[in-house]
Write a protein that holds these residues in place. Structure first.
Motif, PDB file in Angstrom:
ATOM      1  N   ASN A  78      -4.846  -9.689   2.074  1.00 51.95           N
ATOM      2  CA  ASN A  78      -3.903  -9.698   3.196  1.00 51.95           C
ATOM      3  C   ASN A  78      -4.305  -8.700   4.264  1.00 51.95           C
ATOM      4  N   ARG A  79      -4.738  -7.527   3.847  1.00 55.30           N
ATOM      5  CA  ARG A  79      -5.162  -6.507   4.812  1.00 55.30           C
ATOM      6  C   ARG A  79      -6.485  -6.891   5.473  1.00 55.30           C
ATOM      7  N   TYR A  80      -7.381  -7.469   4.708  1.00 53.83           N
ATOM      8  CA  TYR A  80      -8.662  -7.913   5.259  1.00 53.83           C
ATOM      9  C   TYR A  80      -8.456  -8.979   6.326  1.00 53.83           C
ATOM     10  N   ASP A  81      -7.612  -9.954   6.030  1.00 57.35           N
ATOM     11  CA  ASP A  81      -7.333 -10.989   7.020  1.00 57.35           C
ATOM     12  C   ASP A  81      -6.745 -10.378   8.297  1.00 57.35           C
ATOM     13  N   LEU A  82      -5.860  -9.399   8.121  1.00 57.45           N
ATOM     14  CA  LEU A  82      -5.291  -8.726   9.294  1.00 57.45           C
ATOM     15  C   LEU A  82      -6.364  -7.926  10.029  1.00 57.45           C
ATOM     16  N   ALA A  83      -7.281  -7.293   9.287  1.00 62.52           N
ATOM     17  CA  ALA A  83      -8.351  -6.513   9.919  1.00 62.52           C
ATOM     18  C   ALA A  83      -9.203  -7.399  10.834  1.00 62.52           C
ATOM     19  N   VAL A  84      -9.542  -8.585  10.368  1.00 64.03           N
ATOM     20  CA  VAL A  84     -10.319  -9.506  11.201  1.00 64.03           C
ATOM     21  C   VAL A  84      -9.532  -9.859  12.461  1.00 64.03           C
ATOM     22  N   ASN A  85      -8.259 -10.168  12.282  1.00 67.46           N
ATOM     23  CA  ASN A  85      -7.415 -10.576  13.403  1.00 67.46           C
ATOM     24  C   ASN A  85      -7.253  -9.474  14.441  1.00 67.46           C
ATOM     25  N   VAL A  86      -6.951  -8.255  13.978  1.00 70.96           N
ATOM     26  CA  VAL A  86      -6.694  -7.180  14.946  1.00 70.96           C
ATOM     27  C   VAL A  86      -7.978  -6.693  15.591  1.00 70.96           C
ATOM     28  N   ALA A  87      -9.106  -6.727  14.872  1.00 64.63           N
ATOM     29  CA  ALA A  87     -10.380  -6.349  15.487  1.00 64.63           C
ATOM     30  C   ALA A  87     -10.702  -7.294  16.636  1.00 64.63           C
ATOM     31  N   VAL A 142      -1.001  -3.030  12.611  1.00 63.14           N
ATOM     32  CA  VAL A 142      -1.078  -2.695  11.188  1.00 63.14           C
ATOM     33  C   VAL A 142       0.229  -2.058  10.713  1.00 63.14           C
ATOM     34  N   THR A 143       0.786  -1.148  11.503  1.00 62.15           N
ATOM     35  CA  THR A 143       2.029  -0.485  11.123  1.00 62.15           C
ATOM     36  C   THR A 143       3.172  -1.486  10.983  1.00 62.15           C
ATOM     37  N   ALA A 144       3.190  -2.499  11.845  1.00 68.04           N
ATOM     38  CA  ALA A 144       4.232  -3.522  11.753  1.00 68.04           C
ATOM     39  C   ALA A 144       4.137  -4.295  10.443  1.00 68.04           C
ATOM     40  N   ALA A 145       2.915  -4.513   9.961  1.00 66.63           N
ATOM     41  CA  ALA A 145       2.716  -5.288   8.737  1.00 66.63           C
ATOM     42  C   ALA A 145       2.723  -4.427   7.487  1.00 66.63           C
ATOM     43  N   PHE A 146       2.162  -3.222   7.583  1.00 66.52           N
ATOM     44  CA  PHE A 146       2.012  -2.334   6.427  1.00 66.52           C
ATOM     45  C   PHE A 146       2.396  -0.917   6.841  1.00 66.52           C
ATOM     46  N   PRO A 147       3.685  -0.630   6.937  1.00 66.12           N
ATOM     47  CA  PRO A 147       4.136   0.638   7.520  1.00 66.12           C
ATOM     48  C   PRO A 147       3.739   1.890   6.749  1.00 66.12           C
ATOM     49  N   ASP A 148       3.325   1.748   5.504  1.00 64.89           N
ATOM     50  CA  ASP A 148       2.962   2.925   4.711  1.00 64.89           C
ATOM     51  C   ASP A 148       1.461   3.196   4.692  1.00 64.89           C
ATOM     52  N   ASP A 149       0.697   2.399   5.402  1.00 64.72           N
ATOM     53  CA  ASP A 149      -0.756   2.614   5.427  1.00 64.72           C
ATOM     54  C   ASP A 149      -1.117   3.750   6.381  1.00 64.72           C
TER      55      ASP A 149
END
Length: 256
Positions: free
Chosen positions: A7-16, A57-64
């Motif tokens: 899930n984080r990897y997919d978001l990383a591709v998207n936000v990059a 990222v904070t919106a999706a994973f606020p504790d990261d």
């Protein structure tokens, strides 16, 4: 595959990609250049691209947590940390040289598990998640099988870094044993190693955000990434990536 990683990897591709496209809008128009305390350049594009990534990222994973070039270290509670270079190659960016990229590395409990390199001007994405392979867009990539320095293609950053660090002779000793030498600096030399287009990339003067994403990609493509002492870290200024077959030979030369 670990669902939290995916899930984080997919978001990383998207936000990059989104952050890189935002930076490209500045690149294709006009922008102001400032200079940091260390005299390195920074633009609105750098700052706003990193903000975009952090906010998404904070919106999706606020504790990261985060470590970014422009806004520093922000600890998290989840065990995940995003390592961001919104524009790797800012000096190229401000001169309108198209070889610059948005880099996002992903750590879990201190270990790199993924990385994304997005080159907006070329529309190219290099990406990797541990255990899932490394890719250039949708094509699986792998390091070369070159096993001799005499047949090796060597990439490097600016010669000035080696001179200022007192390592110029070590670099000269290395390049004299290789077949070809190309000054593909910043992220680009590393992804060339990952896809087998080059065999060695050596750099001096880096920070963690410069190499977190590329380390993940090189390693998942079957290569080796360490500092000049052989430690697999992103926290030293001197790094080298190879196809693995050449790594011990390169380190032996660098150690003198």
């Amino acid at each position: 595959m670990n669902a939290d990683w995916r899930n984080r990897y997919d978001l990383a591709v998207n936000v990059a990609q989104k952050a890189g496209d935002l930076a490209r809008a500045y690149y294709e128009s006009t922008f102001q250049v400032e200079h940091k305390a260390d005299s390195s350049p920074v633009t609105e594009a750098d700052k706003n691209a990193e903000k975009l990534i952090r906010e998404a990222v904070t919106a999706a994973f606020p504790d990261d947590g985060f470590l970014g070039e422009e806004f520093g270290d922000q600890p998290g509670a989840s065990g995940y940390r995003w390592i961001i270079d919104p524009i790797d190659g800012t000096k190229s960016f401000i001169r309108h040289v198209p070889i610059w990229a948005t880099l996002v590395g992903l750590e879990h409990k201190g270990e790199l598990i993924g990385g994304v390199v997005y080159i907006p001007v070329f529309g190219m994405t290099y990406r990797a998640l541990r255990g899932d392979g490394a890719y250039h867009n949708e094509r699986r990539i792998r390091v070369s099988n070159v096993s001799s320095l005499a047949e090796c293609s060597l990439c490097y950053s600016s010669m000035g870094w080696f001179t200022r660090s007192g390592r110029e002779q070590a670099f000269h000793n290395l390049y004299k044993q290789t077949q070809r030498q190309r000054g593909h600096g910043d992220f680009y030399g590393f992804v060339l190693v990952a896809e087998g287009a080059a065999d060695v990339m050596i750099e001096h003067g880096v920070n963690p955000w410069d190499v977190a994403a590329t380390k993940a990609i090189v390693e998942e493509a079957g290569g080796t990434f360490t500092d000049w002492g052989g430690v697999p870290t992103i926290h030293t200024p001197d790094v080298v990536a190879t196809n693995g077959k050449l790594h011990s030979d390169v380190l032996a030369i660098l150690r003198g």
